[in-house]
Design a protein around this motif. Structure first.
Motif, short mmCIF file in Angstrom:
data_model
loop_
_atom_site.label_atom_id
_atom_site.label_comp_id
_atom_site.label_asym_id
_atom_site.label_seq_id
_atom_site.Cartn_x
_atom_site.Cartn_y
_atom_site.Cartn_z
N GLU A 44 0.77 -1.37 0.10
CA GLU A 44 -0.09 0.06 0.08
C GLU A 44 0.77 1.29 0.17
N GLU A 45 0.07 2.30 -0.30
CA GLU A 45 0.91 3.64 -0.38
C GLU A 45 1.11 4.34 1.12
N LEU A 46 1.94 5.22 1.41
CA LEU A 46 2.13 5.67 2.66
C LEU A 46 0.98 6.86 2.87
N GLY A 47 0.72 6.71 4.34
CA GLY A 47 -0.80 7.30 4.59
C GLY A 47 -0.46 8.83 5.03
N VAL A 48 0.89 9.22 4.89
CA VAL A 48 1.25 10.61 5.35
C VAL A 48 2.04 11.25 4.20
N ARG A 49 1.55 12.50 3.96
CA ARG A 49 2.54 13.20 2.85
C ARG A 49 3.11 14.51 3.51
N ALA A 50 4.28 15.01 2.83
CA ALA A 50 4.97 16.05 3.47
C ALA A 50 5.00 16.98 2.15
N ALA A 51 5.20 18.25 2.66
CA ALA A 51 5.39 19.30 1.76
C ALA A 51 6.40 20.19 2.55
N PRO A 52 7.52 20.81 1.76
CA PRO A 52 8.72 21.53 2.31
C PRO A 52 8.06 22.68 2.93
N ALA A 93 10.86 25.58 8.08
CA ALA A 93 11.58 24.97 9.25
C ALA A 93 11.79 23.59 9.22
N GLY A 94 10.93 22.81 8.13
CA GLY A 94 10.92 21.45 7.96
C GLY A 94 9.84 20.99 7.10
N TRP A 95 8.73 20.64 7.31
CA TRP A 95 7.79 20.03 6.62
C TRP A 95 6.41 20.35 7.17
N ARG A 96 5.70 20.45 6.25
CA ARG A 96 4.09 20.45 6.36
C ARG A 96 3.48 18.75 6.27
N LEU A 97 2.85 18.32 7.17
CA LEU A 97 2.58 17.00 7.12
C LEU A 97 0.94 16.90 7.29
N ASP A 98 0.65 16.11 6.33
CA ASP A 98 -1.14 15.67 6.05
C ASP A 98 -1.03 14.35 6.12
N GLY A 136 8.81 13.99 -4.88
CA GLY A 136 10.15 14.29 -5.63
C GLY A 136 11.39 14.02 -4.81
N SER A 137 11.27 13.28 -3.67
CA SER A 137 12.31 12.93 -3.07
C SER A 137 12.11 11.61 -2.44
N ALA A 138 13.05 10.96 -1.57
CA ALA A 138 12.85 9.68 -0.96
C ALA A 138 12.01 9.78 0.33
N PRO A 139 10.89 8.98 0.65
CA PRO A 139 10.09 9.14 1.87
C PRO A 139 11.10 8.95 3.05
N PHE A 140 10.58 9.59 4.07
CA PHE A 140 11.46 9.60 5.31
C PHE A 140 10.66 9.24 6.36
N ILE A 141 11.47 9.02 7.57
CA ILE A 141 10.86 8.59 8.94
C ILE A 141 10.89 9.73 9.79
N ASP A 170 -3.21 16.99 10.00
CA ASP A 170 -3.83 18.16 9.22
C ASP A 170 -2.84 19.45 9.51
N ALA A 171 -2.18 19.62 8.20
CA ALA A 171 -1.23 20.91 8.41
C ALA A 171 -0.30 20.94 9.54
N LEU A 172 0.30 19.75 9.92
CA LEU A 172 1.04 19.85 10.98
C LEU A 172 2.41 20.17 10.81
N GLN A 173 3.03 21.31 11.37
CA GLN A 173 4.23 21.74 10.92
C GLN A 173 5.42 20.90 11.86
N LEU A 174 6.33 20.17 11.28
CA LEU A 174 7.44 19.36 11.87
C LEU A 174 8.83 19.94 11.72
N GLU A 175 9.60 20.21 12.76
CA GLU A 175 10.88 20.73 12.38
C GLU A 175 11.91 19.54 12.13
#
Length: 355
Positions: free
Chosen positions: A121-129, A132-137, A161-166, A198-203
């Motif tokens: 299956e596909e990953l359930g969380v996506r990021a956008a730069p 300070a880090g990423w916005r997660l949804d 556009g990049s490798a998935p991360f943990i 939802d629109a979580l800002q992660l450093e």
């Protein structure tokens, strides 16, 4: 090997933990007081030393009393394993002491990622730069050990556009919402719920691994090996119950009991040897087959316990422990990765090898 106080508490509370009648907040402190989280963690990191086999044995010992408590222990110890394999030393230093003491709950959150690694299956969380880090949804639909008084969850994140991360995500960030506990058939006091993001800002300092495709195979042996501890403990307990009945007119079952016990200990020996030698890093299929074999043994052992106990196992007054183990055994084949998923992966590997 368990602390006497913990063993007594688990025996007294096992049914209520399974049915959700005991406060789930109490489980982690009980396990922490017995010193179980530091098993297999180097002493210079604050652990008790030894290797991962000690942690597997501890999970098995707890599962012999309560699979609910063992499920919580698995989640906590698996998150600790993630920290032991991260290159982010600052994050490890910041979190490890809190996790070893049980003051903070660690939730694995990587069940979806393990299925992603196998192409299920596909990953359930996506990021956008972001600055300070990423916005997660996204969403994590089933996560254990989400303790309401404080948790951190590991999640695999798709980054276009990049490798998935943990990433490790602390519970106090805006945009992270914990659902009410999932209404499971059992294991209800395990703080198992869903997470909406939802629109979580992660450093960036919460990064566990920059490339999930390299990191996940490194932690998969620990993830699955520790998980096998739950099945081992449940199977051993059912076989102990069978053994106690053999002298009471159930000697006809002794050959089956001996066979199951011997097969179980062969699997345990193979699991511990493979984990210690690092064999499962290059041979994940061997670990998949062990996980399947252990799950099948658990089901067979619980059914043999039913035969050994006879009709009294079906009476509520006498059969509460058996009824709980029957529900627990129904969980073993479906916990991620499920037996269906593992068999599918083995089938794909066999097809690829034959192509």
């Amino acid at each position: 090997m368990l602390d006497t106080d913990l063993s007594r508490w688990l025996d007294a509370e096992a049914d209520d933990l399974d049915r959700g009648l005991r406060d789930a907040e109490e489980v982690l402190p009980q396990l922490a007081a017995a010193g179980l989280f530091g098993l297999g963690v180097d002493e210079h990191l604050g652990g008790a030393g030894g290797d991962i086999r000690a942690a597997v044995q501890a999970i098995a010992a707890v599962a012999g009393h309560s699979l609910t408590a063992a499920f919580v222990l698995w989640g906590q110890r698996t998150f600790i394993e993630y920290l032991l394999h991260t290159d982010n030393a600052a994050l490890r230093e910041r979190l490890l002491g809190e996790l070893l003491s049980g003051r903070l709950a660690g939730a694995t959150g990587l069940s979806n990622a393990m299925k992603y690694l196998s192409g299920i299956e596909e990953l359930g969380v996506r990021a956008a730069p972001s600055a300070a880090g990423w916005r997660l949804d996204g969403r994590l639909p089933w996560v254990t050990n989400l303790r309401r008084s404080g948790f951190v969850v590991a999640a695999a994140v798709e980054l276009p556009g990049s490798a998935p991360f943990i990433a490790a995500i602390p519970d106090d960030l805006a945009g992270l919402t914990r659902s009410e506990d999932l209404q499971l058939l059992g294991l209800q006091s395990s703080n198992t719920a869903a997470l909406q993001i939802d629109a979580l800002q992660l450093e960036r300092d919460w990064l566990l691994a920059g490339d999930a495709r390299q990191y996940l195979p490194r932690v998969r042996p620990g993830f699955l090996g520790l998980q096998c501890g739950m099945t081992i403990g449940l199977t051993r307990r059912s076989l102990q119950e069978v053994e106690s009945q053999l002298a009471a007119g159930r000697s006809v079952l002794e050959a089956d009991w001996r066979d199951l016990r011997a097969r179980l200990e062969r699997c345990v020996a193979e699991l511990e040897q493979g984990l210690c030698a690092g064999r499962f890093l290059g041979e994940p299929a061997s670990l998949f087959r062990l996980r399947i074999a252990l799950a099948e043994l658990a089901g067979q052992a619980v059914q043999l316990e039913l035969q050994a106990s006879g009709g009294k196992a079906y009476l509520q007054q006498h059969g509460a422990g058996f009824a709980r183990r029957l529900r627990e055994s129904a969980f073993v084949p479906i916990v991620t990765p499920s037996l269906v998923q593992l068999r599918g992966e083995l089938q794909r590997q066999a097809a690829g090898a034959g192509a």
